[in-house]
Scaffold this motif. Structure first.
Motif, mmCIF file in Angstrom:
data_model
loop_
_atom_site.group_PDB
_atom_site.id
_atom_site.type_symbol
_atom_site.label_atom_id
_atom_site.label_comp_id
_atom_site.label_asym_id
_atom_site.label_seq_id
_atom_site.Cartn_x
_atom_site.Cartn_y
_atom_site.Cartn_z
ATOM 1 N N ARG A 168 0.804 -1.191 -0.198
ATOM 2 C CA ARG A 168 0.017 -0.020 -0.175
ATOM 3 C C ARG A 168 0.932 1.330 -0.109
ATOM 4 N NH1 ARG A 168 -5.009 -1.327 2.394
ATOM 5 N NH2 ARG A 168 -5.607 0.902 2.077
ATOM 6 N N LEU A 169 1.811 1.165 0.525
ATOM 7 C CA LEU A 169 2.860 2.420 0.657
ATOM 8 C C LEU A 169 4.112 2.070 0.911
ATOM 9 C CD1 LEU A 169 2.815 5.444 0.839
ATOM 10 C CD2 LEU A 169 2.658 5.141 3.527
ATOM 11 N N ALA A 170 5.155 2.627 0.475
ATOM 12 C CA ALA A 170 6.786 2.218 0.854
ATOM 13 C C ALA A 170 7.474 3.411 0.811
ATOM 14 C CB ALA A 170 7.144 1.351 -0.441
ATOM 15 N N ARG A 171 8.457 3.424 1.565
ATOM 16 C CA ARG A 171 9.495 4.388 1.651
ATOM 17 C C ARG A 171 10.883 3.948 1.360
ATOM 18 N NH1 ARG A 171 5.881 7.236 0.319
ATOM 19 N NH2 ARG A 171 5.172 9.051 1.496
ATOM 20 N N GLU A 172 12.026 4.664 0.835
ATOM 21 C CA GLU A 172 13.350 4.020 0.915
ATOM 22 C C GLU A 172 14.181 5.323 1.469
ATOM 23 O OE1 GLU A 172 14.701 2.095 -2.985
ATOM 24 O OE2 GLU A 172 13.228 3.691 -3.767
ATOM 25 N N ASP A 173 15.622 4.698 2.115
ATOM 26 C CA ASP A 173 16.467 5.342 2.531
ATOM 27 C C ASP A 173 17.827 4.729 2.630
ATOM 28 O OD1 ASP A 173 16.566 8.387 4.311
ATOM 29 O OD2 ASP A 173 18.095 6.995 4.841
ATOM 30 N N VAL A 174 18.958 5.393 2.419
ATOM 31 C CA VAL A 174 20.279 4.677 2.696
ATOM 32 C C VAL A 174 20.269 3.893 3.992
ATOM 33 C CG1 VAL A 174 21.287 6.020 0.961
ATOM 34 C CG2 VAL A 174 21.389 6.658 3.478
ATOM 35 N N GLY A 175 19.565 4.621 5.054
ATOM 36 C CA GLY A 175 19.570 3.722 6.475
ATOM 37 C C GLY A 175 18.180 3.020 6.711
ATOM 38 N N ARG A 176 18.428 1.743 7.148
ATOM 39 C CA ARG A 176 17.053 0.709 7.372
ATOM 40 C C ARG A 176 16.274 1.452 8.442
ATOM 41 N NH1 ARG A 176 21.480 -1.519 9.815
ATOM 42 N NH2 ARG A 176 21.180 -2.280 12.115
ATOM 43 N N HIS A 177 16.796 2.084 9.267
ATOM 44 C CA HIS A 177 16.079 2.773 10.324
ATOM 45 C C HIS A 177 15.196 4.034 9.909
ATOM 46 C CE1 HIS A 177 19.488 1.199 12.419
ATOM 47 N NE2 HIS A 177 18.618 0.521 13.206
ATOM 48 N N ASN A 178 15.716 4.870 9.162
ATOM 49 C CA ASN A 178 15.435 5.765 8.477
ATOM 50 C C ASN A 178 14.083 5.513 7.435
ATOM 51 O OD1 ASN A 178 17.168 7.497 9.388
ATOM 52 N ND2 ASN A 178 18.599 7.483 7.665
ATOM 53 N N ALA A 179 14.436 4.406 6.747
ATOM 54 C CA ALA A 179 13.201 4.000 5.898
ATOM 55 C C ALA A 179 12.042 3.732 6.550
ATOM 56 C CB ALA A 179 13.900 2.741 5.011
ATOM 57 N N PHE A 180 12.309 3.086 7.771
ATOM 58 C CA PHE A 180 11.122 2.460 8.538
ATOM 59 C C PHE A 180 10.520 3.899 9.353
ATOM 60 C CE2 PHE A 180 9.494 -0.990 11.654
ATOM 61 C CZ PHE A 180 8.263 -0.828 11.049
ATOM 62 N N ASP A 181 11.271 4.592 9.653
ATOM 63 C CA ASP A 181 10.705 5.914 10.238
ATOM 64 C C ASP A 181 9.931 6.766 9.194
ATOM 65 O OD1 ASP A 181 11.546 5.816 13.084
ATOM 66 O OD2 ASP A 181 13.371 6.950 12.557
ATOM 67 N N LYS A 182 10.301 6.924 8.028
ATOM 68 C CA LYS A 182 9.548 7.506 6.842
ATOM 69 C C LYS A 182 8.150 6.838 6.630
ATOM 70 C CE LYS A 182 13.693 9.481 4.366
ATOM 71 N NZ LYS A 182 14.391 9.682 3.128
ATOM 72 N N LEU A 183 8.095 5.281 6.441
ATOM 73 C CA LEU A 183 6.977 4.655 6.371
ATOM 74 C C LEU A 183 6.047 5.026 7.339
ATOM 75 C CD1 LEU A 183 5.411 2.774 4.683
ATOM 76 C CD2 LEU A 183 6.393 1.011 6.102
ATOM 77 N N ILE A 184 6.504 4.792 8.900
ATOM 78 C CA ILE A 184 5.591 4.996 9.758
ATOM 79 C C ILE A 184 5.166 6.474 9.956
ATOM 80 C CG2 ILE A 184 5.572 5.099 12.486
ATOM 81 C CD1 ILE A 184 7.367 2.574 12.521
#
Length: 260
Positions: A168-184
């Motif tokens: 339904r939604l996805a976000r990307e980042d060079v950092g795995r923590h950042n990617a999850f924070d962006k999604l949330i």
């Protein structure tokens, strides 16, 4: 986006010069209520989502709090992101700043910081309706939501997947923590919840990712690689089901709850 020329060795032993796009990574200075709180190294996209998710992960806001506005300012050195938390959160913000800035050279401060690092987690009360078929469907579709990684080979993805396995939604980042924070953060800004689905992460399962999932009341966390011992223990304590090693070259492992 910058490019890098490099030599690649072909299977027949020849050297071929190729160009490769490089992922951007810049300092992002986060300020809450005029107080400098943290500097993250992140991909300079979806910064408002990043700050929103980071505030939840830091427990500066709760899952039921309304989203807040984020003002971003680009400078030659990076990005400054400014947000204002509700007045009811001021004391908590100041307490968290005190712990982050404390000098751990004394024994008492060190003990306090350790307690802050491994704080109790709330129980996960939401439940996922996804089964193994849904997980494999999401895995098959994840690459289509990773344009940055396709271009650079250097980005992690975090995806919100519904109970049927549709992303339904996805976000990307060079950092795995950042990617999850962006999604949330993106989900929070959109007023969305997990709706019986799950989070799919293109990374190993670290304890920080478990904590982010728990604090967002994610009902199921699926990761491409394995968990650490602490991550597995934290997930079990909070009642967060895990599915790890979710990739074609590994055996699917699950923990804390059965999947159909």
């Amino acid at each position: 986006m910058a490019w890098l020329a490099f030599d690649r060795l072909t299977p027949d032993g020849e050297t071929v010069t190729m160009d490769r796009a490089l992922a951007d990574e810049v300092p992002v200075a986060i300020e809450f209520n005029g107080i400098g709180y943290a500097v993250l190294m992140a991909t300079p996209t979806d910064i408002g989502d990043l700050v929103q998710g980071f505030a939840l992960a830091e427990r500066l806001i709760g899952p039921d709090d309304a989203p807040f506005d984020v003002d971003t300012h680009r400078t030659d050195q990076g990005i400054v992101a400014r947000a204002t938390l509700p007045p009811s959160r001021t004391d908590l913000l100041l307490e968290r700043v005190r712990h982050r800035a404390s000098d751990s050279s004394c024994g008492l401060c060190g003990i306090e910081n350790l307690e802050q690092a491994i704080r109790p987690l709330p129980p996960v009360t939401a439940r996922s309706r996804a089964d193994r078929t849904a997980i494999f469907r999401a895995l098959d579709g994840l690459a289509a939501h990773q344009p940055l990684n396709a271009a650079t080979g250097a980005a992690h993805a975090a995806a919100w997947v519904d109970a049927d396995g549709a992303i339904r939604l996805a976000r990307e980042d060079v950092g795995r923590h950042n990617a999850f924070d962006k999604l949330i953060g993106a989900m929070k800004r959109a007023g969305a919840d997990w709706e019986g689905g799950f989070a799919l992460l293109s990374s190993r399962c670290s304890y920080e990712l478990v904590e982010k999932a728990v604090l967002s009341q994610c009902p199921l966390l699926v990761t491409i690689s394995a968990p650490t011992r602490l991550a597995a223990a934290r997930a079990a304590a909070a009642g967060l089901p895990l599915v790890v090693l979710a990739r074609p070259d590994a055996v699917l492992h699950q923990g804390n709850a059965p999947l159909a």
